[in-house]
Design a protein around this motif. Structure first.
Motif, PDB file in Angstrom:
ATOM      1  N   GLU A 226       0.823  -1.211   0.000  1.00 50.02           N
ATOM      2  CA  GLU A 226       0.000   0.000   0.000  1.00 50.02           C
ATOM      3  C   GLU A 226       0.854   1.258   0.000  1.00 50.02           C
ATOM      4  OE1 GLU A 226      -3.401   0.371   2.464  1.00 50.02           O
ATOM      5  OE2 GLU A 226      -4.009  -1.719   2.243  1.00 50.02           O
ATOM      6  N   GLY A 227       2.073   1.184   0.546  1.00 45.00           N
ATOM      7  CA  GLY A 227       2.954   2.348   0.551  1.00 45.00           C
ATOM      8  C   GLY A 227       3.436   2.725  -0.831  1.00 45.00           C
ATOM      9  N   SER A 228       3.411   1.775  -1.769  1.00 41.34           N
ATOM     10  CA  SER A 228       3.811   2.053  -3.142  1.00 41.34           C
ATOM     11  C   SER A 228       2.634   2.453  -4.016  1.00 41.34           C
ATOM     12  CB  SER A 228       4.481   0.810  -3.745  1.00 41.34           C
ATOM     13  OG  SER A 228       5.616   0.428  -3.005  1.00 41.34           O
ATOM     14  N   SER A 229       1.424   2.362  -3.471  1.00 42.54           N
ATOM     15  CA  SER A 229       0.214   2.715  -4.219  1.00 42.54           C
ATOM     16  C   SER A 229      -0.118   4.177  -3.987  1.00 42.54           C
ATOM     17  CB  SER A 229      -0.961   1.840  -3.763  1.00 42.54           C
ATOM     18  OG  SER A 229      -0.664   0.461  -3.901  1.00 42.54           O
ATOM     19  N   GLY A 230      -0.492   4.889  -5.026  1.00 43.71           N
ATOM     20  CA  GLY A 230      -0.836   6.297  -4.902  1.00 43.71           C
ATOM     21  C   GLY A 230      -2.052   6.511  -4.027  1.00 43.71           C
ATOM     22  N   SER A 231      -2.290   7.753  -3.611  1.00 41.39           N
ATOM     23  CA  SER A 231      -3.396   8.054  -2.692  1.00 41.39           C
ATOM     24  C   SER A 231      -4.754   7.728  -3.290  1.00 41.39           C
ATOM     25  CB  SER A 231      -3.357   9.536  -2.293  1.00 41.39           C
ATOM     26  OG  SER A 231      -3.457  10.376  -3.447  1.00 41.39           O
ATOM     27  N   ASP A 232      -4.839   7.619  -4.616  1.00 35.10           N
ATOM     28  CA  ASP A 232      -6.101   7.316  -5.270  1.00 35.10           C
ATOM     29  C   ASP A 232      -6.316   5.830  -5.517  1.00 35.10           C
ATOM     30  OD1 ASP A 232      -3.959   7.222  -7.007  1.00 35.10           O
ATOM     31  OD2 ASP A 232      -5.153   7.740  -8.756  1.00 35.10           O
ATOM     32  N   ALA A 233      -5.343   4.983  -5.164  1.00 31.44           N
ATOM     33  CA  ALA A 233      -5.405   3.577  -5.536  1.00 31.44           C
ATOM     34  C   ALA A 233      -5.871   2.629  -4.431  1.00 31.44           C
ATOM     35  CB  ALA A 233      -4.041   3.113  -6.067  1.00 31.44           C
ATOM     36  N   PRO A 234      -5.411   2.754  -3.154  1.00 34.02           N
ATOM     37  CA  PRO A 234      -5.844   1.790  -2.136  1.00 34.02           C
ATOM     38  C   PRO A 234      -7.360   1.758  -1.987  1.00 34.02           C
ATOM     39  CG  PRO A 234      -3.979   3.051  -1.332  1.00 34.02           C
ATOM     40  CD  PRO A 234      -4.418   3.690  -2.617  1.00 34.02           C
ATOM     41  N   PHE A 236      -9.157   1.336   0.681  1.00 32.69           N
ATOM     42  CA  PHE A 236      -9.610   1.994   1.900  1.00 32.69           C
ATOM     43  C   PHE A 236      -9.299   3.493   1.821  1.00 32.69           C
ATOM     44  CE2 PHE A 236      -8.889  -2.419   2.908  1.00 32.69           C
ATOM     45  CZ  PHE A 236      -9.991  -2.755   3.680  1.00 32.69           C
ATOM     46  N   LEU A 237      -9.964   4.263   2.669  1.00 30.62           N
ATOM     47  CA  LEU A 237      -9.791   5.709   2.626  1.00 30.62           C
ATOM     48  C   LEU A 237      -8.418   6.154   3.114  1.00 30.62           C
ATOM     49  CD1 LEU A 237     -13.346   6.767   3.807  1.00 30.62           C
ATOM     50  CD2 LEU A 237     -12.303   7.343   1.610  1.00 30.62           C
ATOM     51  N   GLU A 238      -7.727   5.309   3.851  1.00 30.37           N
ATOM     52  CA  GLU A 238      -6.371   5.606   4.292  1.00 30.37           C
ATOM     53  C   GLU A 238      -5.530   4.352   4.171  1.00 30.37           C
ATOM     54  OE1 GLU A 238      -3.136   7.268   4.928  1.00 30.37           O
ATOM     55  OE2 GLU A 238      -4.885   8.593   5.064  1.00 30.37           O
ATOM     56  N   ARG A 239      -4.252   4.532   3.833  1.00 31.93           N
ATOM     57  CA  ARG A 239      -3.348   3.398   3.761  1.00 31.93           C
ATOM     58  C   ARG A 239      -3.217   2.724   5.125  1.00 31.93           C
ATOM     59  NH1 ARG A 239      -0.391   7.546   1.065  1.00 31.93           N
ATOM     60  NH2 ARG A 239      -0.268   7.218  -1.201  1.00 31.93           N
ATOM     61  N   ASN A 240      -2.763   1.470   5.143  1.00 34.38           N
ATOM     62  CA  ASN A 240      -2.628   0.743   6.404  1.00 34.38           C
ATOM     63  C   ASN A 240      -1.422   1.233   7.199  1.00 34.38           C
ATOM     64  OD1 ASN A 240      -0.259  -0.632   5.461  1.00 34.38           O
ATOM     65  ND2 ASN A 240      -1.527  -2.193   4.505  1.00 34.38           N
ATOM     66  N   VAL A 241      -1.297   0.745   8.444  1.00 32.38           N
ATOM     67  CA  VAL A 241      -0.248   1.238   9.351  1.00 32.38           C
ATOM     68  C   VAL A 241       1.142   0.788   8.934  1.00 32.38           C
ATOM     69  CG1 VAL A 241      -1.766   1.510  11.348  1.00 32.38           C
ATOM     70  CG2 VAL A 241      -0.677  -0.718  10.915  1.00 32.38           C
ATOM     71  N   VAL A 242       1.260  -0.275   8.138  1.00 29.32           N
ATOM     72  CA  VAL A 242       2.581  -0.652   7.625  1.00 29.32           C
ATOM     73  C   VAL A 242       3.091   0.446   6.698  1.00 29.32           C
ATOM     74  CG1 VAL A 242       3.886  -2.385   6.344  1.00 29.32           C
ATOM     75  CG2 VAL A 242       1.986  -3.101   7.808  1.00 29.32           C
ATOM     76  N   ALA A 243       2.222   0.927   5.825  1.00 29.06           N
ATOM     77  CA  ALA A 243       2.611   1.974   4.885  1.00 29.06           C
ATOM     78  C   ALA A 243       2.879   3.306   5.569  1.00 29.06           C
ATOM     79  CB  ALA A 243       1.527   2.146   3.825  1.00 29.06           C
ATOM     80  N   GLY A 320      21.022  18.081  11.310  1.00 29.16           N
ATOM     81  CA  GLY A 320      19.589  18.249  11.470  1.00 29.16           C
ATOM     82  C   GLY A 320      19.150  17.967  12.894  1.00 29.16           C
ATOM     83  N   PRO A 321      17.856  18.135  13.191  1.00 31.92           N
ATOM     84  CA  PRO A 321      17.345  17.936  14.546  1.00 31.92           C
ATOM     85  C   PRO A 321      17.276  16.476  14.955  1.00 31.92           C
ATOM     86  CG  PRO A 321      15.555  18.447  13.045  1.00 31.92           C
ATOM     87  CD  PRO A 321      16.817  18.611  12.265  1.00 31.92           C
ATOM     88  N   GLY A 322      17.275  15.540  14.000  1.00 30.60           N
ATOM     89  CA  GLY A 322      17.206  14.124  14.345  1.00 30.60           C
ATOM     90  C   GLY A 322      15.911  13.748  15.030  1.00 30.60           C
ATOM     91  N   THR A 323      14.819  14.382  14.669  1.00 29.33           N
ATOM     92  CA  THR A 323      13.536  14.119  15.315  1.00 29.33           C
ATOM     93  C   THR A 323      12.958  12.795  14.826  1.00 29.33           C
ATOM     94  OG1 THR A 323      13.083  16.471  15.496  1.00 29.33           O
ATOM     95  CG2 THR A 323      11.202  14.988  15.646  1.00 29.33           C
ATOM     96  N   LEU A 324      12.510  11.955  15.765  1.00 27.90           N
ATOM     97  CA  LEU A 324      11.925  10.659  15.434  1.00 27.90           C
ATOM     98  C   LEU A 324      10.492  10.533  15.939  1.00 27.90           C
ATOM     99  CD1 LEU A 324      14.980   8.375  16.268  1.00 27.90           C
ATOM    100  CD2 LEU A 324      14.164   9.025  14.000  1.00 27.90           C
ATOM    101  N   THR A 325       9.880  11.637  16.314  1.00 27.91           N
ATOM    102  CA  THR A 325       8.509  11.636  16.827  1.00 27.91           C
ATOM    103  C   THR A 325       7.561  11.039  15.798  1.00 27.91           C
ATOM    104  OG1 THR A 325       8.985  13.619  18.109  1.00 27.91           O
ATOM    105  CG2 THR A 325       6.670  13.088  17.737  1.00 27.91           C
ATOM    106  N   ARG A 326       6.643  10.160  16.267  1.00 28.95           N
ATOM    107  CA  ARG A 326       5.675   9.553  15.377  1.00 28.95           C
ATOM    108  C   ARG A 326       4.255   9.828  15.876  1.00 28.95           C
ATOM    109  NH1 ARG A 326       7.901   8.959  10.879  1.00 28.95           N
ATOM    110  NH2 ARG A 326       6.335   7.436  10.242  1.00 28.95           N
ATOM    111  N   ASN A 327       3.380  10.235  14.975  1.00 27.80           N
ATOM    112  CA  ASN A 327       1.951  10.426  15.250  1.00 27.80           C
ATOM    113  C   ASN A 327       1.189   9.757  14.118  1.00 27.80           C
ATOM    114  OD1 ASN A 327       1.944  12.331  17.656  1.00 27.80           O
ATOM    115  ND2 ASN A 327       3.217  13.480  16.212  1.00 27.80           N
ATOM    116  N   THR A 328       0.858   8.503  14.315  1.00 30.74           N
ATOM    117  CA  THR A 328       0.376   7.663  13.220  1.00 30.74           C
ATOM    118  C   THR A 328      -1.143   7.582  13.182  1.00 30.74           C
ATOM    119  OG1 THR A 328       2.399   6.344  13.349  1.00 30.74           O
ATOM    120  CG2 THR A 328       0.528   5.369  12.193  1.00 30.74           C
ATOM    121  N   VAL A 329      -1.697   7.754  11.991  1.00 31.87           N
ATOM    122  CA  VAL A 329      -3.151   7.647  11.773  1.00 31.87           C
ATOM    123  C   VAL A 329      -3.619   6.245  12.150  1.00 31.87           C
ATOM    124  CG1 VAL A 329      -4.946   7.628  10.015  1.00 31.87           C
ATOM    125  CG2 VAL A 329      -3.126   9.358   9.934  1.00 31.87           C
TER     126      VAL A 329
END
Length: 499
Positions: A226-234, A236-243, A320-329
């Motif tokens: 799903e990460g290689s599929s464009g926003s119009d292709a999956p 579901f309305l949002e890609r999965n958490v792996v992507a 760079g700041p090296g920020t690794l903060t994650r806020n995942t849908v």
């Protein structure tokens, strides 16, 4: 009357040509035969257009008379893959909508250039402009995807909100010069900001029974299914958490060099990239090396098996700041309070991620599973930050259409709707289900989340869709405003047009 006129024109041409053929040299005869064939092709093409417009069944004799002469490629929409002597239906699967100019093979590009007397062709909702000699091709691109989302059942009132948003508002161009050189550019205006998306030039060629292309520019990752599929292709309305979580820190795009290799049953790519085109130019770029390959060990006209592997290694900029903060849908893209959050996490030096894909389809039924892991390296002797995610999704087309899978790239694609609404059919109707799970560990604010989604898609034709998802989600954040175990439901709906 129109068909009688066409038939009469063909007969007149034959009668006129007969004495000339009897008196001409062999060279003149060959030229007249060529002209007659070209005229027959034009008559067949006109008949096909009139049939579509008027539903005229009286023109069958004209079509039969012209049958021995091959109809132009633009009328038949059938191209041959010279590398393996397969039709597009064999090499790209029969359900795939026409591919873009930048994703064609060399054989397809050559076939398009050989269309006789056609300088404008409507395909995929927009015209393709072609020079008279077939050397130059140009097409506009666009994408409109709007969503509405409503969340309820959360322990936090701030999460129980209704929002709207544009998933994509994209306009762009693509084109080609001859069969080998191609280019593409898109800009996205979603969220009231202007962002450069895809922007590259490329070169393609064949080597025996394999083909390759090399692209350079700001490009979308080739990473996960799903990460290689464009926003119009999956589906579901949002890609999965792996992507969305097992991803380089720079995100989905980066200025990159990407060579790709294609064979009859799969493809492989390698990407060497820096930051995205919109990143800061005052410090060193981060460096990412990414690779992905997919294989279709079993493939027929109505079924396929998909196997994929991918991985990346990223060295973050030392300045760079090296920020690794994650806020995942986790419960829909357009509720900013509904995320799986790590809290502020800085001091990163690099990341390494990898994953696997397994799935396929049989007739109208499809299933796809993905799993991935990402290890983020922290400085000052701190333990690594680990992200683990997996997803299992499935769907079924109740109208009998085939799933929109692209075997050339190993991704979701635009569907080919067999009975579009605009032609009096029902369109394509799909029912869906998905479960996904994400876990962040190795940090003080370890957290996790999960979601189960059911939904339906109605494809009015190959470019227009309506979508509805019902998501039951759970989060267990240790940082931010919404800590502790929480759960609820989100209803999301969307409308999309891709051209």
């Amino acid at each position: 009357m129109k068909m009688k006129f066409l038939a009469g024109a063909a007969l007149s041409a034959l009668l006129f040509a007969t004495p000339a053929l009897a008196q001409s040299t062999s060279a003149d005869q060959a030229e007249l035969v060529r002209l007659l064939k070209a005229q027959a092709e034009e008559i067949a093409a006109l008949r096909a257009r009139l049939d579509r417009i008027e539903g005229n069944q009286d023109a069958a004799p004209v079509a039969q008379a012209a049958a021995p002469v091959s109809v132009p490629q633009a009328a038949q929409a059938k191209r041959t893959n010279v590398a393996n002597d397969e039709t597009v239906a064999d090499s790209f699967a029969p359900q795939l909508a026409p591919v873009g100019l930048a994703d064609q093979s060399v054989a397809q590009a050559r076939a398009a250039a050989n269309v006789s007397n056609v300088t404008t062709e409507w395909r995929g909702g927009l015209p393709i402009f072609r020079s008279a000699d077939g050397k130059y091709l140009f097409k506009m691109r666009g994408r409109i995807i709007n969503h509405v989302s409503s969340t309820f059942g959360s322990n936090y009132d701030a999460r129980n909100i209704t929002t709207t948003g544009a998933r994509a508002l994209r306009i762009g161009i693509e084109g080609a010069v001859g069969p080998h050189f191609f280019y593409q550019f898109e800009n996205d205006f979603a969220d009231n900001t202007s962002d450069v998306g895809t922007m590259f030039v490329g070169w393609r060629n064949d080597v025996g029974k394999v083909s390759y292309d090399v692209r350079f520019g700001n490009m979308f990752n080739d990473r996960s299914f799903e990460g290689s599929s464009g926003s119009d292709a999956p589906p579901f309305l949002e890609r999965n958490v792996v992507a969305t979580s097992i991803i380089p820190q720079r995100g989905f795009y980066g200025i990159a060099l990407m060579p790709r290799l294609f064979w009859k049953t799969g493809h492989a790519s390698v990407t060497i990239s820096g930051d995205s085109v919109d990143a800061s130019q005052a410090i060193n770029d981060s460096r990412t090396v990414l690779a992905r390959a997919h294989w279709n060990p079993f493939k027929t006209d109505r079924s396929i098996v998909h196997v994929g592997l991918w991985g990346f290694d990223e060295a973050l900029s030392s300045r760079g700041p090296g920020t690794l903060t994650r806020n995942t849908v986790i419960g829909g893209r357009f509720n900013g309070n509904l995320r799986v959050q790590t809290g502020a996490l800085v001091g990163g030096t690099g990341t390494t991620g990898y994953g696997a894909e397994l799935g396929g389809y049989a007739g109208p039924f499809w299933v796809m599973g993905e799993a991935g892991k990402r290890v983020a390296r922290l400085n000052a002797g701190r333990p690594d930050f680990e992200s683990k995610a997996w997803s299992l999704s499935t769907g079924f087309f109740v109208t009998g259409d085939l799933p929109p899978y692209n075997p050339r790239l190993g991704t979701f694609a635009q569907p080919r709707v067999l009975r579009p609404v605009f032609n009096g059919g029902p369109g394509a109707i799909e029912v869906l289900a998905r479960y996904e799970n994400i876990d962040y560990s190795g940090i003080p604010n370890a957290t996790n989340g999960e979601a189960a989604t059911i939904g339906t898609n109605w494809y009015l034709d190959s470019i227009i869709r309506l979508q509805l998802n019902l998501i039951h989600w759970k989060t267990n954040n240790k940082a931010g405003a919404f800590t502790g175990k929480d759960k609820g439901e989100t209803i999301s709906a969307g409308f999309g047009v891709t051209f």
